[in-house]
Design a protein around this motif. Sequence first.
Motif, mmCIF file in Angstrom:
data_model
loop_
_atom_site.group_PDB
_atom_site.id
_atom_site.type_symbol
_atom_site.label_atom_id
_atom_site.label_comp_id
_atom_site.label_asym_id
_atom_site.label_seq_id
_atom_site.Cartn_x
_atom_site.Cartn_y
_atom_site.Cartn_z
ATOM 1 N N ALA A 5 0.640 -1.310 0.056
ATOM 2 C CA ALA A 5 -0.090 0.020 0.098
ATOM 3 C C ALA A 5 0.679 1.477 0.144
ATOM 4 O O ALA A 5 1.999 1.311 0.834
ATOM 5 N N GLU A 6 0.314 2.231 -0.592
ATOM 6 C CA GLU A 6 1.147 3.408 -0.646
ATOM 7 C C GLU A 6 0.259 4.862 -0.931
ATOM 8 O O GLU A 6 -0.766 4.009 -1.647
ATOM 9 N N ILE A 7 0.933 5.765 -1.124
ATOM 10 C CA ILE A 7 -0.264 7.112 -0.960
ATOM 11 C C ILE A 7 0.288 7.719 -1.739
ATOM 12 O O ILE A 7 1.812 7.835 -2.036
ATOM 13 N N ARG A 8 -0.326 7.822 -2.822
ATOM 14 C CA ARG A 8 -0.008 8.493 -3.915
ATOM 15 C C ARG A 8 -0.842 10.259 -3.813
ATOM 16 O O ARG A 8 -1.643 9.862 -3.680
ATOM 17 N N THR A 9 -0.120 10.734 -4.629
ATOM 18 C CA THR A 9 -1.010 12.203 -4.984
ATOM 19 C C THR A 9 -1.354 12.156 -6.874
ATOM 20 O O THR A 9 -0.564 12.049 -7.738
ATOM 21 N N ILE A 10 -2.782 12.114 -6.779
ATOM 22 C CA ILE A 10 -3.431 12.632 -8.349
ATOM 23 C C ILE A 10 -4.539 13.102 -8.101
ATOM 24 O O ILE A 10 -5.353 13.035 -7.176
ATOM 25 N N ASP A 11 -4.096 14.612 -9.386
ATOM 26 C CA ASP A 11 -5.012 15.203 -9.283
ATOM 27 C C ASP A 11 -4.971 16.113 -8.048
ATOM 28 O O ASP A 11 -5.897 16.173 -7.981
ATOM 29 N N VAL A 16 -4.757 6.084 -1.295
ATOM 30 C CA VAL A 16 -4.364 5.510 -1.249
ATOM 31 C C VAL A 16 -4.357 3.997 -2.343
ATOM 32 O O VAL A 16 -5.681 3.517 -3.089
ATOM 33 N N LYS A 17 -3.440 3.563 -2.883
ATOM 34 C CA LYS A 17 -2.785 2.890 -3.867
ATOM 35 C C LYS A 17 -2.543 1.215 -3.172
ATOM 36 O O LYS A 17 -1.560 0.802 -2.774
ATOM 37 N N ILE A 18 -3.451 0.473 -3.082
ATOM 38 C CA ILE A 18 -3.630 -1.342 -3.004
ATOM 39 C C ILE A 18 -3.117 -2.676 -3.794
ATOM 40 O O ILE A 18 -3.933 -2.060 -4.763
ATOM 41 N N GLU A 19 -1.731 -2.846 -4.005
ATOM 42 C CA GLU A 19 -1.740 -3.709 -4.867
ATOM 43 C C GLU A 19 -1.647 -5.328 -4.333
ATOM 44 O O GLU A 19 -0.930 -5.251 -3.101
ATOM 45 N N ILE A 20 -2.634 -5.850 -4.646
ATOM 46 C CA ILE A 20 -2.280 -7.470 -4.231
ATOM 47 C C ILE A 20 -2.255 -7.905 -5.042
ATOM 48 O O ILE A 20 -2.463 -8.439 -6.711
ATOM 49 N N THR A 21 -0.692 -9.005 -5.365
ATOM 50 C CA THR A 21 -0.864 -10.381 -6.029
ATOM 51 C C THR A 21 -0.949 -11.222 -6.612
ATOM 52 O O THR A 21 -1.610 -11.852 -5.056
ATOM 53 N N ARG A 22 -0.931 -11.874 -7.024
ATOM 54 C CA ARG A 22 -1.223 -13.209 -7.399
ATOM 55 C C ARG A 22 -0.565 -14.078 -5.972
ATOM 56 O O ARG A 22 0.746 -14.142 -6.217
ATOM 57 N N GLY A 23 -1.767 -14.741 -5.091
ATOM 58 C CA GLY A 23 -0.369 -15.900 -4.014
ATOM 59 C C GLY A 23 0.686 -17.663 -5.368
ATOM 60 O O GLY A 23 -0.572 -17.725 -6.302
ATOM 61 N N SER A 24 0.576 -17.900 -4.253
ATOM 62 C CA SER A 24 1.167 -19.603 -4.916
ATOM 63 C C SER A 24 -0.019 -20.481 -4.602
ATOM 64 O O SER A 24 0.132 -21.866 -4.858
#
Length: 145
Positions: A5-11, A16-24
């Motif tokens: 998770a990271e905080i980004r400034t858009i416009d 908060v941008k949350i990225e979840i990757t595929r598990g195994s």
Amino acid sequence: MHSSAEIRTIDGKQVVKIEITRGSRRPYHLASKGMKPSSVFVRHETSASAASDEAIRQMIIESDGTQYESMRCINQSLTFHETTQLFEAEGLAFEATQQRTLGIINSDNYYTNLGQLLADQCEHSIKAARYSLFLTVSCFLFSRH
């Protein structure tokens, strides 16, 4: 699952941008319902839909490989009444420890396809034969004339 998770400034706004990757260990499913379309979902962009039986099978193959006996069984509601009786008749235990040793339950506590073959719910006919093998070795001498 692996996530970040990271905080980004858009416009000019902080999001908060949350990225979840595929598990195994796919497919992910509701344990109370098992690995069937009513509890396995596939995400498409911002929506999710029920996975087909074939999609579930493909996810299992991707996670477990293609060795049939050790792959996770789709039906996780297996019972072993008849197999337990057969083991008991031979004076053998058939508890979770033995089931893990035999490969009926895998390291993640899922039943395998081998488990399904030995379960009361098995839909296949299994025939086995035991032979006594007597090996006779004969030596022949051939002479050329």
